[in-house]
Write an enzyme that holds these catalytic residues in place. Structure first.
Site, PDB file in Angstrom:
ATOM      1  N   ASP A 195     -40.913  12.290  24.288  1.00  0.00           N
ATOM      2  CA  ASP A 195     -41.533  12.954  23.132  1.00  0.00           C
ATOM      3  C   ASP A 195     -42.352  11.968  22.318  1.00  0.00           C
ATOM      4  O   ASP A 195     -43.072  12.360  21.399  1.00  0.00           O
ATOM      5  CB  ASP A 195     -40.441  13.565  22.231  1.00  0.00           C
ATOM      6  N   ASP A 223     -37.549  23.108  29.520  1.00  0.00           N
ATOM      7  CA  ASP A 223     -37.011  22.129  28.574  1.00  0.00           C
ATOM      8  C   ASP A 223     -35.483  22.247  28.494  1.00  0.00           C
ATOM      9  O   ASP A 223     -34.914  23.279  28.873  1.00  0.00           O
ATOM     10  CB  ASP A 223     -37.642  22.427  27.196  1.00  0.00           C
TER      11      ASP A 223
HETATM   12  C1  DGJ Z   1     -38.861  19.084  23.176  1.00  0.00           C
HETATM   13  C2  DGJ Z   1     -40.033  18.774  24.056  1.00  0.00           C
HETATM   14  O1  DGJ Z   1     -39.928  17.487  24.575  1.00  0.00           O
HETATM   15  C3  DGJ Z   1     -41.305  18.978  23.249  1.00  0.00           C
HETATM   16  O2  DGJ Z   1     -42.430  18.600  24.002  1.00  0.00           O
HETATM   17  C4  DGJ Z   1     -41.378  20.425  22.849  1.00  0.00           C
HETATM   18  O3  DGJ Z   1     -41.503  21.233  23.981  1.00  0.00           O
HETATM   19  C5  DGJ Z   1     -40.132  20.802  22.044  1.00  0.00           C
HETATM   20  N1  DGJ Z   1     -38.933  20.457  22.747  1.00  0.00           N
HETATM   21  C6  DGJ Z   1     -40.129  22.284  21.742  1.00  0.00           C
HETATM   22  O4  DGJ Z   1     -39.003  22.687  21.119  1.00  0.00           O
END
Ligand code: DGJ
Length: 746
Positions: A554, A484
């Site tokens: 997200d 990420d």
């Molecule tokens: C952003 C990601 O897109 C989410 O799926 C998750 O992993 C969060 N970060 C965790 O902090």
């Protein structure tokens, strides 16, 4: 001056001789016609032609439908000035224009020499053809600045890959201020439409469409990373082109940093697309003997509309871009059905809670269990701990081993979330190394999500991150990393680096990011990786060389996802598009939808589950178990098949439908959705595509209903010409039907 001109002329003569020799040895898909001094790269139904004109410039001549081998290639030609405002130096569509002479378009290359000269005029020197690769050497008319242009063509899709290597062979350092990978020239016309993908966090992948007019349109990121706002992909179609027919030129830049793609139409209706490093805040110092390599800009052409353009790109990604893992050397593995803990537990992860979720996930057929954020350091919220990659002893008193053993004993493999490039100021790592982050000394350090960006361009930071991840993967049985990155650059200073070299950061950072990924894969060949940047902020053909899948957004609302996935599919393959089934109402927009609807939306890509299973009822487990079993029967078709966007959810349509056809034709899968039924309007009939008209197909309804009287079995011709009528009423309804080809009896 005269001496250097003489040596340039001698160079040109030698180049001519070399070219003659090379011309005799042209490869099947690449030829050089010595009489017209033109090159042709040819594959599939595409020809790409350029040549050397009488001034020695490399001139674009044709990019479109395939030419016949019996035709001579068209010669390059400088032509005549149109007026004093349109000299030939601006009129010739150069393959890789330097900024120099009278040239007013977007340059591919612009440099500043230490004596103040900023004029760069590139001319052909020589070329080599080596199998599938053509390399053309260019050089400035007087200075020892050399550019090697590299061309490749993929035999299956006709997609070309172009890049450049810029070399400083002068005796002094110079600054490169623009460096494109390629400039693509299209036939002159006034009816082009530009398609691009834009968005924002939780609203990525919206397909924009705009008529091209005499101006420049810029698709870019200045963020140090690809970003959510524009994706480095474009398509240009003519007015008459549709989803299923007509000419389309398309391309994607393989770069995960700041980039710029400029689409220009000039007053003479000539169209050019130039893309590469973003020149904004870019100044790449090239020492004598130094070289700068650009990323690769891939581009293709089809007469089969936007649909065929994306099918070609999908196939190209699977065949040529995605990494191979050790146990699947013949091609990327199909994506396992995964579970991810993020929406269920957020930072509140611990051994008993995750073990319980793992047991439940295994029950419905999940194949990979991924623990998301919160497992390390003092990471109880987004305020602290990022950078401290040691297991939190309160949450996991015996390390990760017991959880991993539990996951494996349930027949799944284990995946883990990491965010290696980032650090919370409230972390041991930052307290130890405050100079490791991007910053300008004495200036504020802007935090986003309470975090700062580690400067990966620094070798010590790069090595540190590699070692941390290498140890994590060596000490634990981890099959998958979700990588990420939850913010972009700010204050991009590079402490410890000489001032005049600091702006190399935009290149060095991304190269080291790739370096880490490449080395991790070499050292742990079984490990797969997902690219995530707060959703779809780092999806491009650069990162996809090292990652097996991406997190598109997200936003997990199944209805929003329909348009997100529709946009995504224009540029990237369903195989890499992760889609989770999460809780209802959805966390982002509070929309309530049925579990079946959520599943069908996610089954259009690589299926995952992100719901809090501890809240599920017995019947939810039954629905999920059944649909995951169905998904495993169709995933080869969905992930690897040919995708047809039958009805787009764009522009407020209440309906949408996609169809995937297996590469070998044995199966087709239809997904149809109704957003909101109004005034009793019936669902539009769906005519399938890509079936064998002579073959017979038996239907199986995965979910939803079809109108009474629909035959269970019919020919491909029937399904494509007469079609099928889903029977959906109400809001947020979904239907999925599998068409299995019935093998003829022998
Ligand atoms: C952003 C990601 O897109 C989410 O799926 C998750 O992993 C969060 N970060 C965790 O902090």
């Amino acid at each position: 001056m005269i001496a250097s001109m003489r040596s340039a002329l001698a160079g040109l003569f030698l180049a001519g001789v070399l070219a003659l020799l090379a011309g005799a040895a042209s490869a099947e898909s690449i030829r050089y016609d010595t009489s017209s001094r033109a090159f042709e790269l040819k594959a599939g139904s595409v020809s790409y032609v350029f040549g050397v004109n009488e001034r020695g410039e490399l001139q674009a001549l044709h990019w479109g439908g395939r030419l016949s081998d019996r035709d001579a290639l068209p010669p390059a030609n400088v032509g005549r000035d149109r007026s004093s405002f349109e000299p030939t130096t601006n009129l010739v569509m150069q393959e890789y224009p330097g900024w120099g002479a009278a040239f007013y378009g977007e340059p591919a290359l612009k440099v500043t020499f230490p004596d103040g000269n900023r004029d760069l005029v590139l001319r052909y020197v020589s070329h080599t053809i080596d199998g599938q690769q053509l390399r053309v050497q260019l050089k400035d008319i007087s200075r020892e600045v050399h550019v090697e242009l590299r061309y490749e063509i993929d035999p299956a899709s006709g997609i070309l890959g172009r890049s450049a290597r810029i070399q400083n062979r002068t005796r002094t350092a110079l600054n490169v201020e623009h460096a494109a990978a390629a400039a693509w020239s299209l036939p002159a016309a006034e009816d082009y439409r530009l398609y691009s993908l834009s968005g924002r966090w939780a609203g990525e992948w919206q397909l924009d469409e705009a008529k091209l007019t005499p101006r420049a349109t810029v698709l870019e990121s200045r963020r140090g990373m690809t970003g959510h706002q524009n994706n480095p992909w474009f398509a240009l179609a003519r007015d008459a082109s549709t989803e299923e027919s007509g000419p389309v030129w398309f391309g994607a830049l393989a770069w995960s940093g700041s980039y710029r793609i400029t689409v220009e139409q000039d007053a003479l209706a000539r169209v050019r697309v130039t893309g590469g490093y973003n020149p904004f805040d870019f100044s790449y110092r090239l020492q004598p003997g130094g070289a700068l390599e650009t990323p690769v800009f891939y581009a293709g052409y089809t007469e089969g509309g936007l649909g065929e353009a994306s099918r070609l790109l999908h196939r190209f990604q699977v065949d040529r871009i995605l990494p191979r893992v050790a146990n699947s050397p013949s091609g990327p593995r199909l994506r396992p059905v995964l579970y991810n803990s993020w929406e269920a537990t957020q930072f509140d992860v611990n051994e008993p809670g995750q073990s319980r979720l793992a047991e439940m996930a295994a029950k419905i057929g999940v194949e990979r269990f991924v623990m998301d954020d919160g497992w390390f350091g003092a990471r109880n919220s987004d305020q602290a701990g990022l950078g401290d990659w040691t297991v939190n002893p309160k949450k996991f008193p015996n390390g990760l081993r017991p959880l991993i053993d539990k996951v494996k004993s349930q027949g799944m493999d284990f995946g883990l979330w990491v965010e290696p490039e980032m650090v919370n100021p409230d972390s041991d790592l930052y307290r130890r190394h405050p100079q490791w982050v991007l910053n300008f000394p004495g200036r504020p350090r802007t935090e986003a999500r309470n975090q700062l960006v580690l400067n990966l361009a620094r070798t010590d930071v790069r090595d540190y991150i590699f070692n941390v991840l290498d140890r994590l993967l060596t000490e634990n049985d981890i099959a998958f990393l979700k990588w990420d990155a939850n913010r972009n650059f700010s204050e991009p200073g590079w402490s410890g680096q000489r001032v005049e070299e600091q702006q190399k950061i935009y290149v060095a950072y991304v190269e080291n990011f790739y370096w880490i990924l490449r080395r991790l894969r070499e050292s742990h060949p079984q490990v797969e990786i997902e690219s995530c940047s707060g959703g779809g902020g780092r999806v491009d053909l650069g990162v996809l060389q090292f990652t097996d899948q991406v997190w598109p957004s997200d936003n997990t609302d199944p209805f929003d996802r329909l348009s997100i996935q529709d946009g995504f599919s224009h540029a990237y393959a369903p195989a890499v598009m992760m889609a989770w089934v999460t809780d209802s109402p959805n966390w982002l927009n509070q929309r309530s939808t049925s579990l079946e609807y959520r599943f069908l939306s996610s089954m259009q890509g690589s299926l995952g589950i992100g719901a809090n299973l501890t809240h599920w009822k017995e019947e939810d487990f039954e629905v999920a178990g059944r649909l995951i079993r169905e998904y495993k029967n169709i995933r080869q078709t969905v992930q690897r098949g040919k995708l047809y966007r039958l009805i787009s959810p764009r522009q407020g349509s209440p309906h949408s439908a996609t169809q995937s056809v297996a590469q070998d034709g044995h199966q087709a899968v239809l997904f149809a959705f109704l957003h909101s039924g109004t005034r009793g309007s019936p669902h539009p009939r769906i005519q399938l595509r890509g079936l064998d008209p002579e073959a017979r197909y038996r239907t199986r309804i995965v979910a939803g209903k079809v109108q009474q009287g629909t035959p269970e079995e019919a020919s491909g011709a029937y399904w494509m010409s007469r079609g099928i009528d889903p029977d959906m009423k109400g809001d947020f309804q979904a239907t999925s039907i599998v068409f299995d080809r019935i093998e003829a009896a022998h």
